[in-house]
Design an enzyme around this catalytic site. Structure first.
Site, PDB file in Angstrom:
ATOM      1  N   ASP A 108       0.910  -1.316  -0.030  1.00 49.87           N
ATOM      2  CA  ASP A 108      -0.050   0.200   0.022  1.00 49.87           C
ATOM      3  C   ASP A 108       1.007   1.211   0.034  1.00 49.87           C
ATOM      4  O   ASP A 108       0.383   2.224  -0.576  1.00 49.87           O
ATOM      5  CB  ASP A 108      -1.003   0.043   0.993  1.00 49.87           C
ATOM      6  CG  ASP A 108      -1.794  -1.216   1.078  1.00 49.87           C
ATOM      7  OD1 ASP A 108      -2.483  -1.193  -0.010  1.00 49.87           O
ATOM      8  OD2 ASP A 108      -2.355  -1.714   2.002  1.00 49.87           O
ATOM      9  N   ALA A 147      -8.097  10.585  20.941  1.00 48.58           N
ATOM     10  CA  ALA A 147      -7.951  10.668  22.643  1.00 48.58           C
ATOM     11  C   ALA A 147      -8.730  12.273  23.038  1.00 48.58           C
ATOM     12  O   ALA A 147      -8.148  12.792  23.575  1.00 48.58           O
ATOM     13  CB  ALA A 147      -6.593  10.610  23.025  1.00 48.58           C
TER      14      ALA A 147
END
Ligand code: NAD
Length: 270
Positions: free
Chosen positions: A54, A191
């Site tokens: 990829d 987060a």
């Protein structure tokens, strides 16, 4: 009778031994099928053939400046999400290229504009744009969706992914997997802090193509952050604002099976 033009293929490959061997095989098959080969990018080619993983596919897209020439990826790496042709299926794949026996899938691209005090920088991405606080600091910024200031975000950072990039970093960050054909992109927090002090949204948002995202850092300069464009690190000082939207550009991916996306998901993620 009209004479058929000879087709031409650009080849991109990484430097691993297996890729080298597959490249030799690809070149032989192309020549046997009367398709010209270019080992440097040629803007008039009919195909961009990528041999590697990829990372090689993503690099080829960037090196060709998001070329509209159809891409086909032959996997010699591990996962092979974009490079979904198996290296031992080269012969069959090239025959199909010659016979135009394929369909084009339009991969979405993100436009990112970074406005600093001195200059404006623009980037395109096929997977994602990620903005992350450097070191262990908290990143604070106002996030506007169109003209509405949705939130003041505090947390590690934020990620904007295309549908084809939704299976990459976005998935590890808890984002949803987006079906390839959606004309949309995803905003995934990293987060996010939720407390009585910070009310950051900790879920990802999926927005349609027309949506304009604007991000204004709260403290300029003193809490620097890094920018990742498909895994490529960028750094800019004195950022005033960052604008994100889905691009008018697309990447044409050659597929032999219209269900390639779900086959890929089943084979590689479940
Ligand atoms: P790399 O060599 O570090 O590979 C990262 C992994 O991501 C490889 O296994 C690759 O196959 C996979 N990958 C890349 N694009 C994908 C996609 N669209 N769907 C599913 N898997 C995909 O780096 P690279 O090969 O140059 O790829 C850069 C990408 O790495 C970035 O765009 C980002 O998405 C990803 N990344 C992920 C994390 C994470 O999951 N925590 C962190 C950093 C970067």
């Amino acid at each position: 009778m009209e004479e058929e033009m000879t087709k031409k293929a650009n080849i991109f490959a990484n430097l691993y031994q297996l890729s080298f061997e597959v490249k030799e095989k690809v070149i032989k098959e192309l020549i046997d099928n009367d398709i010209d080969v270019s080992e440097t990018f040629h803007p008039d080619a009919d195909f961009n053939i990528v041999i590697g993983g990829d990372g090689t596919f993503i690099k080829a897209v960037h090196d060709s400046e998001f070329s509209s020439i159809p891409f086909i990826g032959i996997n010699t790496g591990h996962l092979g999400f974009y490079n979904d042709v198996k290296y031992y299926e080269v012969e069959e794949a090239i025959k199909k290229l010659k016979e135009n026996d394929f369909i084009l899938n339009h991969l979405k691209v993100i436009d990112c504009e970074i406005i600093t005090d001195d200059k404006t920088y623009t980037y395109n991405s096929i997977n994602e744009i990620v903005l992350k606080a450097k070191y262990t600091s908290i990143m604070n910024f106002d996030l506007y969706v169109d003209h509405v200031k949705l939130q003041t975000f505090a947390g590690d950072g934020i990620l904007f992914s295309t549908p084809s990039g939704s299976t990459a970093y976005n998935l590890s960050a808890g984002g949803a997997l987006l079906c390839q054909n959606l004309n949309a992109f995803q905003i995934t927090p990293l987060a996010a802090i939720r407390s009585s002090l910070h009310r950051s949204l900790d879920k990802s948002l999926v927005v349609p193509k027309e949506t304009l995202i604007r991000l204004v850092p709260k403290s300029r300069g003193d809490v620097p952050f890094s920018i990742g464009v498909d895994g490529i690190h960028k750094e800019h000082d004195n950022i005033r604002e960052i604008n994100i939207k889905l691009s008018d550009k697309i990447i044409n991916k050659i597929v032999f099976n219209p269900d390639w996306f779900w086959i890929n998901i089943k084979e590689k993620f479940i």
